[in-house]
Design an enzyme around this catalytic site. Structure first.
Site, PDB file in Angstrom:
ATOM      1  N   LYS A 165      45.765  46.645 -47.007  1.00 50.30           N
ATOM      2  CA  LYS A 165      46.552  45.990 -45.956  1.00 50.30           C
ATOM      3  C   LYS A 165      47.335  44.782 -46.492  1.00 50.30           C
ATOM      4  O   LYS A 165      46.854  44.041 -47.339  1.00 50.30           O
ATOM      5  CB  LYS A 165      45.620  45.518 -44.824  1.00 50.30           C
ATOM      6  CG  LYS A 165      44.864  46.633 -44.138  1.00 50.30           C
ATOM      7  CD  LYS A 165      45.747  47.571 -43.339  1.00 50.30           C
ATOM      8  CE  LYS A 165      46.163  47.022 -42.010  1.00 50.30           C
ATOM      9  NZ  LYS A 165      45.193  47.140 -40.939  1.00 50.30           N
TER      10      LYS A 165
ATOM     11  N   GLU B 244      51.375  56.128 -49.892  1.00 49.47           N
ATOM     12  CA  GLU B 244      52.521  55.973 -48.986  1.00 49.47           C
ATOM     13  C   GLU B 244      52.305  54.772 -48.072  1.00 49.47           C
ATOM     14  O   GLU B 244      51.171  54.314 -47.895  1.00 49.47           O
ATOM     15  CB  GLU B 244      52.807  57.237 -48.188  1.00 49.47           C
ATOM     16  CG  GLU B 244      51.736  57.708 -47.256  1.00 49.47           C
ATOM     17  CD  GLU B 244      52.195  58.976 -46.512  1.00 49.47           C
ATOM     18  OE1 GLU B 244      52.987  58.846 -45.568  1.00 49.47           O
ATOM     19  OE2 GLU B 244      51.732  60.074 -46.878  1.00 49.47           O
TER      20      GLU B 244
ATOM     21  N   CYS C 286      77.050  12.656 -36.964  1.00 50.46           N
ATOM     22  CA  CYS C 286      75.632  13.052 -36.955  1.00 50.46           C
ATOM     23  C   CYS C 286      75.112  13.283 -38.372  1.00 50.46           C
ATOM     24  O   CYS C 286      75.686  14.032 -39.143  1.00 50.46           O
ATOM     25  CB  CYS C 286      75.489  14.325 -36.124  1.00 50.46           C
ATOM     26  SG  CYS C 286      73.796  14.854 -35.962  1.00 50.46           S
TER      27      CYS C 286
ATOM     28  N   TYR D 205      51.458  62.708 -42.182  1.00 48.56           N
ATOM     29  CA  TYR D 205      50.807  62.291 -43.428  1.00 48.56           C
ATOM     30  C   TYR D 205      49.568  63.095 -43.795  1.00 48.56           C
ATOM     31  O   TYR D 205      48.990  62.877 -44.857  1.00 48.56           O
ATOM     32  CB  TYR D 205      50.480  60.802 -43.408  1.00 48.56           C
ATOM     33  CG  TYR D 205      49.663  60.321 -42.220  1.00 48.56           C
ATOM     34  CD1 TYR D 205      48.358  60.732 -42.020  1.00 48.56           C
ATOM     35  CD2 TYR D 205      50.219  59.408 -41.313  1.00 48.56           C
ATOM     36  CE1 TYR D 205      47.622  60.281 -40.946  1.00 48.56           C
ATOM     37  CE2 TYR D 205      49.487  58.937 -40.239  1.00 48.56           C
ATOM     38  CZ  TYR D 205      48.186  59.377 -40.061  1.00 48.56           C
ATOM     39  OH  TYR D 205      47.461  58.926 -38.998  1.00 48.56           O
TER      40      TYR D 205
ATOM     41  N   ASP E 134      53.278  51.020 -38.922  1.00 40.89           N
ATOM     42  CA  ASP E 134      52.679  50.310 -37.801  1.00 40.89           C
ATOM     43  C   ASP E 134      53.105  51.009 -36.514  1.00 40.89           C
ATOM     44  O   ASP E 134      54.030  50.591 -35.837  1.00 40.89           O
ATOM     45  CB  ASP E 134      53.169  48.853 -37.818  1.00 40.89           C
ATOM     46  CG  ASP E 134      52.202  47.948 -37.100  1.00 40.89           C
ATOM     47  OD1 ASP E 134      51.166  48.446 -36.631  1.00 40.89           O
ATOM     48  OD2 ASP E 134      52.484  46.742 -37.014  1.00 40.89           O
TER      49      ASP E 134
ATOM     50  N   LYS F 256      51.705  52.494 -44.881  1.00 45.90           N
ATOM     51  CA  LYS F 256      50.988  52.713 -43.619  1.00 45.90           C
ATOM     52  C   LYS F 256      51.876  52.181 -42.509  1.00 45.90           C
ATOM     53  O   LYS F 256      52.093  50.972 -42.405  1.00 45.90           O
ATOM     54  CB  LYS F 256      49.650  51.972 -43.648  1.00 45.90           C
ATOM     55  CG  LYS F 256      48.762  52.293 -42.478  1.00 45.90           C
ATOM     56  CD  LYS F 256      47.372  51.731 -42.705  1.00 45.90           C
ATOM     57  CE  LYS F 256      46.415  52.158 -41.603  1.00 45.90           C
ATOM     58  NZ  LYS F 256      46.914  51.894 -40.265  1.00 45.90           N
TER      59      LYS F 256
ATOM     60  N   CYS G 246      75.128  19.485 -30.624  1.00 45.02           N
ATOM     61  CA  CYS G 246      75.431  18.062 -30.686  1.00 45.02           C
ATOM     62  C   CYS G 246      76.944  17.927 -30.844  1.00 45.02           C
ATOM     63  O   CYS G 246      77.569  18.692 -31.579  1.00 45.02           O
ATOM     64  CB  CYS G 246      74.721  17.470 -31.903  1.00 45.02           C
ATOM     65  SG  CYS G 246      75.418  15.899 -32.416  1.00 45.02           S
TER      66      CYS G 246
ATOM     67  N   CYS H 111      71.567  11.718 -33.625  1.00 46.95           N
ATOM     68  CA  CYS H 111      72.626  10.687 -33.593  1.00 46.95           C
ATOM     69  C   CYS H 111      72.920  10.171 -32.179  1.00 46.95           C
ATOM     70  O   CYS H 111      73.808   9.340 -32.009  1.00 46.95           O
ATOM     71  CB  CYS H 111      73.909  11.233 -34.225  1.00 46.95           C
ATOM     72  SG  CYS H 111      74.787  12.402 -33.172  1.00 46.95           S
TER      73      CYS H 111
ATOM     74  N   CYS I 293      71.622  14.013 -28.591  1.00 51.32           N
ATOM     75  CA  CYS I 293      71.185  14.535 -29.891  1.00 51.32           C
ATOM     76  C   CYS I 293      70.011  13.706 -30.410  1.00 51.32           C
ATOM     77  O   CYS I 293      70.115  12.473 -30.471  1.00 51.32           O
ATOM     78  CB  CYS I 293      72.357  14.487 -30.865  1.00 51.32           C
ATOM     79  SG  CYS I 293      71.889  14.865 -32.554  1.00 51.32           S
TER      80      CYS I 293
HETATM   81  O1  I6G Z   1      45.994  55.821 -40.016  1.00 47.75           O
HETATM   82  C1  I6G Z   1      46.504  56.411 -41.087  1.00 47.75           C
HETATM   83  C2  I6G Z   1      47.724  56.046 -41.556  1.00 47.75           C
HETATM   84  C3  I6G Z   1      48.259  56.652 -42.652  1.00 47.75           C
HETATM   85  C4  I6G Z   1      45.770  57.424 -41.729  1.00 47.75           C
HETATM   86  C5  I6G Z   1      46.325  58.053 -42.868  1.00 47.75           C
HETATM   87  C6  I6G Z   1      47.586  57.635 -43.322  1.00 47.75           C
HETATM   88  O2  I6G Z   1      48.079  58.261 -44.386  1.00 47.75           O
HETATM   89  C7  I6G Z   1      49.323  57.854 -44.877  1.00 47.75           C
HETATM   90  N1  I6G Z   1      45.646  59.032 -43.496  1.00 47.75           N
HETATM   91  C8  I6G Z   1      44.469  59.379 -43.023  1.00 47.75           C
HETATM   92  C9  I6G Z   1      43.722  60.437 -43.735  1.00 47.75           C
HETATM   93  C10 I6G Z   1      43.914  58.762 -41.917  1.00 47.75           C
HETATM   94  N2  I6G Z   1      44.558  57.814 -41.266  1.00 47.75           N
HETATM   95  C11 I6G Z   1      42.604  59.155 -41.410  1.00 47.75           C
END
Ligand code: I6G
Length: 672
Positions: free
Chosen positions: A317, A116, A435, A228, A120, A118, A429, A414, A411
């Site tokens: 990542k 899945e 121009c 998750y 932010d 990750k 401009c 021109c 500008c």
């Molecule tokens: O920091 C995390 C983001 C997403 C996770 C994670 C995750 O699973 C989708 N799963 C685990 C087991 C851990 N950190 C420790």
């Protein structure tokens, strides 16, 4: 039944209904009732709880926001420590992870992974006891975090009470709290409007929202959560796979990421990574990678942990989208439409997978709001294929000698005047016809059907003519020769002759078309027509001042200023002079009709094919009598004029009860 018992029963029904509809809306994205109906049920519950305070419970949908701010954050000790994940940054490192897993398990069969995105955001642990949310904490140092229960309770997708009757007696759930991109944009726009500080990115906005002692603030922020993993679980039959556990979480009402998937082997992981990389920019939330977890729980157990990270999971990542670098200069670029954009010249920095040396600052408002100065260390963001931008100055990094930039008066391409109308963020401009930066667009517009209507001179050909250096400005069109044109790629002598004929034909035009063709900012067809009707000749229009221009219907101070600025540029005047010398002429017919404004205040829509004239001609004749002609039907439309084979606009008119007129009716209106 007594009143209170009746109320108790109704309160229970209402809570079940509201919980069900919240789940449908926030977790499954499948609402079953309109928002207004949800609000009605909510208000009914609120009223009953107000009348019978003894019926209020902590897990009631009305109790998401607390009354009073907290004095401070208390600590929470997680039942099972919150782990971290090891990262890989490329295929090689991922293969090494896969090999380690296989070797350790001593197996040869392909391994299934739960994959899945990750997110932010911020890792959060929820604790449910007997199905009731009793605590929510940040990761902190993994063992102990901050108690943010009051804020997590305000997130609508997080159930205050689990659904069904087979949830465990104790359930610790881990997930990510985040702010969807759209909510983040809206929050920042509102902050800009109110002159408040903006957040640099959705993650900071989510973190800032959870760090509030007053849950009313978190409640006003568009936060969401995806779960998750689980921590401690008591009172539940064991399951065999991670994905099975996730399915249970969803069934109990917890929100999960919809993009999760099961993949096989390293090939499946990489395919999923590619798929999500392609979708990344269009996902409604920020992600910074993909997490793969060995799906079988007995294998997870066998693999165990190293330090504080599981051996059975890895985060793959994406290249970082934000990096720091230094602004060496701020220059101004002129766009195709004359917009002047400040651009930061940077110490090259690797961000979002490429080396970036320039980043946009959008406009001077943004430069001022972010207070970016030459010499500053800044954060650069490059998300997907979007142009890299300067997000903010790194706080506390300003060195002595860092200095501000000023919008140039002229500008950089021109030398025409640069203007920034009051209330507009973008400076422009004013040398539209001259121009170099704007020439392709100005020529395309000049030749277009509603302007000079040069048949056969499409966008591609304009680009070719400019690229081959055959024309620089619109007046050069009229010096082109058959010989020059027939040398162009995909252009025979016949097409070249046709184009020269079309150019010759275009010389005989109407004043309003010529005014429109000049491409003055905010002077569309209707305004061009008003101007031609009002002044009757180009020379009178050229001589008009701002006040005189504002006497023209539909011309306000901003449009008047654009017109004056345009005609103040001597380069523009030179091009106009050359066009007239080339033989462009018009009859001031429109002045003759100026008196008859019998259709003023009416708005028409024309659909289908008319037999006696084109739609454009009908439009012009209606406008000459003061009418407006619009492209879409609304309740405000006075009538829809319907020719042969009308489109959906006729049906829309009927649906809205707007009058429908035939071509005969049109002729009557026009007095023909
Ligand atoms: O920091 C995390 C983001 C997403 C996770 C994670 C995750 O699973 C989708 N799963 C685990 C087991 C851990 N950190 C420790």
């Amino acid at each position: 039944m007594s009143d209170i018992n009746q109320a108790r029963q109704r309160v229970s029904i209402l809570r079940n209904l509201l919980n069900h509809h919240s789940y449908q809306y926030y977790v499954l994205d499948e609402p079953e009732i309109p928002d207004a109906e949800y609000d009605r049920l909510y208000r009914e519950l609120q009223a009953l709880e107000h009348q019978y305070p003894e019926l209020v419970t902590l897990d009631s949908p009305t109790q998401r926001v607390g009354d009073k701010p907290l004095d401070g954050f208390s600590q929470v000790k997680h039942e099972i420590p919150m782990l971290s994940l090891d990262n890989v940054f490329n295929e090689e490192e991922l293969s090494a992870f896969y090999k380690r897993v296989k070797d350790r398990l001593a197996i040869d069969e392909p391994i299934e992974f739960a994959a899945e995105p990750k997110l932010d955001g911020l890792a959060i642990s929820l604790l449910y006891k007997d199905g009731v949310l009793v605590r929510a904490g940040t990761r902190g140092d993994g063992t102990t975090g901050e108690d943010v229960t009051h804020n997590i309770r305000t997130i609508h997708s997080v159930p205050l009470h689990l659904q069904g009757d087979d949830y465990p007696t104790l359930l610790e759930v881990r997930g990510e709290v985040f702010m969807p991109k759209a909510g983040f944009e809206k929050l920042n726009q509102a902050a800009i409007k109110n002159g408040e500080k903006t957040f640099a990115n959705p993650r900071n906005a989510a973190a800032g929202s959870l760090r509030q002692l007053d849950s009313k603030i978190a409640a006003s922020r568009p936060l969401a959560m995806y779960c998750y993993a689980v921590g401690k679980v008591d009172g539940m039959d064991s399951v065999e796979t991670h994905s099975e556990m996730l399915n249970h979480l969803l069934k109990w009402g917890l929100p999960l990421c919809k993009e999760r998937a099961l993949v096989k082997d390293i090939k499946g992981c990489l395919e999923y990574f590619e798929k999500m990389s392609a979708q990344r920019a269009s996902l409604p939330y920020d992600i910074d990678g993909i997490v793969y977890k060995v799906n079988r729980l007995n294998w997870q157990k066998e693999l165990g942990f190293v330090a504080r990270a599981p051996r059975w999971a890895i985060a793959h990542k994406f290249p970082a989208q934000e990096e720091m670098t230094v602004v060496n200069d701020i220059e101004f670029q002129v766009g195709r439409t004359g917009a002047i954009t400040p651009v930061a010249r940077l110490d090259p920095v690797f961000v979002g997978g490429v080396t970036v040396s320039n980043a946009t600052l959008h406009n001077m408002d943004e430069v001022e709001r972010k207070d970016v100065r030459i010499g500053d260390t800044v954060i650069i963001r490059r998300a997907g294929d979007v142009i890299p931008e300067v997000v903010s100055v790194v706080p506390g990094s300003r060195k002595q000698g860092a200095y501000k930039v000023k919008l140039p008066d002229h500008c950089p391409v021109c030398q025409s005047d640069v203007v920034r109308e009051e209330g507009e963020a973008v400076a422009r401009c004013t040398g539209g016809l001259f121009c170099q930066a704007q020439r392709k667009e100005s020529i395309k517009h000049f030749a277009s059907r509603k302007a000079m209507d040069v048949d056969g001179l499409g966008d591609k050909l304009v680009e070719q003519l400019v690229d081959e250096k055959l024309i620089d400005h619109v007046d050069d069109l009229y010096s082109l020769t058959i010989e020059q044109l027939s040398k162009l790629e995909r252009m025979g002598e016949k097409s070249a002759t046709n184009l020269i004929d079309a150019l010759e034909k275009s010389k005989s035009t109407r004043l309003e078309r010529f005014i429109y063709a000049l491409g003055i900012r905010e002077v569309g067809e209707a305004t061009a027509l008003s101007l031609s009707q009002h002044f009757g000749s180009l020379d009178k229009l050229l001589a008009a001042n701002i006040d005189e221009l504002q006497n023209v219907p539909d011309v306000g101070p901003v449009v008047a200023a654009h017109i004056v600025h345009f005609f103040q540029q001597k380069h523009n005047l030179e091009v106009i002079k050359k066009l007239r010398e080339a033989g462009i002429c018009w009859q001031n017919v429109d002045v003759v009709n100026q008196g008859d404004q019998s259709l003023a205040g009416k708005t028409f829509v024309i659909t289908g094919t008319l037999s006696a004239m084109s739609r454009d001609e009908a439009k012009r004749l209606l406008q000459l009598k003061g009418a407006k002609v619009s492209g879409s039907v609304s309740k405000k439309t006075s009538a829809v004029i319907v020719g042969d084979n009308p489109g959906s606009k006729a049906a829309k008119a009927e649906q809205l009860g707007v009058e429908i007129l035939s071509e005969v009716d049109l002729n009557n209106l026009l007095g023909r």
